[in-house]
Write a protein that holds these residues in place. Structure first.
Motif, short mmCIF file in Angstrom:
data_model
loop_
_atom_site.label_atom_id
_atom_site.label_comp_id
_atom_site.label_asym_id
_atom_site.label_seq_id
_atom_site.Cartn_x
_atom_site.Cartn_y
_atom_site.Cartn_z
N SER A 161 40.47 37.52 32.56
CA SER A 161 39.62 37.01 33.64
C SER A 161 38.78 38.26 34.07
O SER A 161 37.70 37.87 35.00
N ILE A 162 38.87 39.31 34.03
CA ILE A 162 38.03 40.48 34.25
C ILE A 162 37.17 41.10 32.90
O ILE A 162 36.53 42.18 33.15
N GLN A 163 37.18 40.32 31.82
CA GLN A 163 36.37 40.95 30.93
C GLN A 163 34.83 41.09 30.87
O GLN A 163 34.20 41.99 30.82
N GLU A 164 34.30 40.14 31.90
CA GLU A 164 32.99 40.21 32.33
C GLU A 164 32.59 41.23 33.29
O GLU A 164 31.75 42.02 33.23
N TYR A 165 33.63 41.60 34.27
CA TYR A 165 33.54 42.70 35.38
C TYR A 165 33.55 44.08 34.40
O TYR A 165 32.74 44.83 34.54
N CYS A 166 34.36 43.91 33.34
CA CYS A 166 34.50 45.36 32.54
C CYS A 166 33.42 45.53 31.63
O CYS A 166 32.99 46.63 31.79
N SER A 167 32.74 44.77 31.25
CA SER A 167 31.49 44.79 30.42
C SER A 167 30.39 44.93 31.27
O SER A 167 29.67 46.09 31.18
N PHE A 168 30.19 44.34 32.64
CA PHE A 168 29.17 44.60 33.49
C PHE A 168 29.20 46.32 33.96
O PHE A 168 28.23 47.03 33.94
N THR A 169 30.60 46.68 34.56
CA THR A 169 30.45 47.97 35.22
C THR A 169 30.64 49.09 34.40
O THR A 169 30.11 49.97 34.49
N SER A 170 31.08 48.81 33.04
CA SER A 170 30.93 49.78 32.10
C SER A 170 29.43 50.18 31.68
O SER A 170 29.18 51.43 31.17
N ALA A 171 28.62 49.13 31.47
CA ALA A 171 27.22 49.23 31.21
C ALA A 171 26.44 49.89 32.43
O ALA A 171 25.71 50.70 32.31
#
Length: 411
Positions: A388-398
Motif C-alpha cells: 500500500s505504500i509502494q507509490e509513497y516510497c517511489s515518490f519520496t525517494s525521487a
C-alpha cells in the motif's frame, strides 16, 4: 542487435532465451532460433547477427541425429560460403567434453568462445550476459550522437510505480524521446534550482527487475546521454528495527550479496556458501549532500505532505547506510541476519538493482558519472509486504534524490 540461437534442445533454448531477455533483448524483435545447422545457414543468408549462440552437439538437418561435429560443421560453412553473413561474435555451448575438443580448433581460429553448460554452474549464463552487455553498449556508443546529453540520468527498475512517481515528483513537463534502433522510451525534463540554475534530466525504466536488466540499461543510457550523475530511485526492503516502513535509504555502499562460492556437495546437504562481495562506496560529495538533506526537517516534512495518496502516519525520515543487492525478491525473515553475520553488520536495506547501477557508473567511459541510489522501504524482506505504500516510497525517494542532486557539484 540480433542474436541467433542454434540448438536442437527446446529446454536449453528456453534457458538461453531467459538469459537474453533478462539482459534487455526482445524475444520477438531481437532473437531468432534454428534447430539444425541447415536452418541456421538459411537465416545467416538474410540476417546480420551480433551474436550466435550454438550448441556444438548439433544435427546437420532436422531429420538427422545430433553429431559431435555439428557445430564445427556450421562454422566451416560460414567460412566457406560467401553468401552467409558471419556473426560478429560466436559462443559455443556444450555439456560434452568430446564435442568441445572437436570444435576448439575452429573456435580458436575465429577467436571465439566455448562455454561448458551444466546444471551446477552459471558460468555459461555469465558469459552470455557479458557478451550481450558489450554489444548493446558498443552499439549505443556508436549512435550516441543522436542522443542529447544530460546532467542527470535516472534509471528505475519498474515503469509503475517507480518511473511514474518519479516523473510526478520531479517535473510537470516531460518530453518523450525515442532513439533509432532503441526499444527504450526516455523522458527528458529541465529542472530549475532556487538560485535559477538549470540542469537537464533523462528518466527511463528497465524492461524487468534485477541487476542484469538495470545494469544493461544504465550502461546503454550512460553511453548515449553522458550524464554527470547516474541515479536510481524506487523501493527496497529494510532491516526491521533499523529502519521504518516508508523511510528512505541512501546507499552508502552497495554489493552483490550473492557473490561468492559454494563448497561441498549440494546433494547430501553439506554445501556451504562463502560470501565474497566487492563493495562499492559512494563518492564523498554524495554523503555530504545526503547529510544536508537529512538534517533539513522542514524539507522532509514538505516532501511527505506533497504526496497525494496512501502514506504512513509517521514523519518522513532519511538514512545513509549500506544496501546489498541480489538476484531474487526476498521473503525470509532470517535473511538479514545472514547478511549481517557474514557480510556487513551495518546493512540496512536490500534490493535487486542498486549494485548493478553503481557498477555501470564505475565501468563506463571517463568522465564517469557520480552514482546515487535512494529508495523507500516498502517491506522488511519477509512474508508481510506493505504494497500500500509502494507509490509513497517511489515518490519520496525521487524527491529526496532530486534534493541531494541539487546539492552536488554538476558544473
Amino acid at each position: 542487435m540480433k542474436v541467433l540461437i542454434v540448438d536442437d534442445s527446446s529446454d536449453k533454448i528456453r534457458k538461453i532465451l531467459n538469459v537474453l531477455i533478462d539482459s534487455g533483448l526482445d524475444e520477438d524483435r531481437d532473437i531468432d532460433v534454428a534447430y539444425c545447422a541447415r536452418d541456421a545457414a538459411l537465416l545467416l543468408e538474410s540476417n546480420d547477427y551480433g551474436l550466435m549462440i550454438i550448441d556444438l552437439y548439433l544435427p546437420i538437418r532436422l531429420s538427422e541425429q545430433p553429431k559431435m561435429d555439428g557445430g564445427a560443421f556450421l562454422l566451416k560453412e560460414i567460412e566457406r560460403r560467401e553468401s552467409l553473413h558471419r556473426p560478429e561474435h560466436i559462443l559455443g555451448l556444450t555439456a560434452h567434453d568430446d564435442a568441445k575438443k572437436e570444435a576448439e580448433p575452429e573456435f580458436n581460429k575465429g577467436l571465439w568462445t566455448i562455454a561448458k553448460i551444466s546444471s551446477s554452474s552459471n558460468e555459461w549464463k555469465e558469459v552470455i550476459v557479458e557478451k550481450v552487455r558489450y554489444l548493446i553498449a558498443r552499439n549505443a556508443s556508436q549512435s550516441q550522437d543522436a542522443a542529447p546529453a544530460c546532467d542527470v540520468l535516472f534509471v528505475c527498475a519498474l515503469r509503475n510505480p517507480e518511473l511514474t512517481q518519479l516523473k510526478l515528483a520531479l517535473s510537470s513537463e516531460w518530453e518523450e524521446i525515442a532513439l533509432p534502433n532503441d526499444a527504450t522510451v526516455y523522458f527528458r525534463s529541465v529542472i530549475e534550482k532556487a538560485n535559477g540554475d538549470k540542469f537537464s534530466v533523462i528518466a527511463c525504466s528497465s524492461p524487468s527487475m534485477g541487476m542484469t536488466a538495470s545494469a544493461t540499461l544504465a550502461t546503454k543510457a550512460s553511453l548515449k546521454f553522458r550524464p554527470k550523475v547516474l541515479a536510481m530511485t524506487g523501493m527496497c526492503a529494510g532491516r526491521e528495527k533499523e529502519i521504518e516502513l516508508g523511510e528512505c535509504l541512501v546507499a552508502s555502499k552497495t554489493w552483490d550479496y550473492g557473490s561468492g562460492k559454494f563448497f561441498g556437495q549440494a546433494g547430501n546437504g553439506n554445501a556451504r556458501f562463502l560470501a565474497s562481495p566487492y563493495q562499492l562506496a559512494v563518492d564523498p560529495v554524495v554523503q555530504t549532500a545526503t547529510e544536508l538533506v537529512m538534517a533539513d526537517r522542514k524539507l522532509l516534512d514538505e516532501i511527505h505532505d506533497r504526496f497525494v495518496g496512501n502514506s504512513p502516519d509517521r514523519r518522513l525520515a532519511l538514512k545513509f547506510a549500506p544496501m546489498a543487492s541480489g538476484a531474487a525478491v526476498q521473503a525470509d525473515s532470517q535473511f538479514f541476519k545472514s547478511i549481517v553475520e557474514h557480510q556487513d553488520r551495518k546493512v540496512v536495506g536490500i534490493d535487486m538493482e542498486a549494485f548493478g547501477i553503481c557498477w555501470a557508473a564505475r565501468e563506463t567511459f571517463e568522465p564517469r558519472p557520480i552514482f546515487l541510489v535512494c529508495k523507500g522501504v516498502s517491506d522488511f524482506a519477509n512474508e508481510e509486504k506493505a504494497d500500500s505504500i509502494q507509490e509513497y516510497c517511489s515518490f519520496t525517494s525521487a524527491c529526496i534524490a532530486l534534493e541531494i542532486i541539487k546539492r552536488l557539484p554538476l558544473s
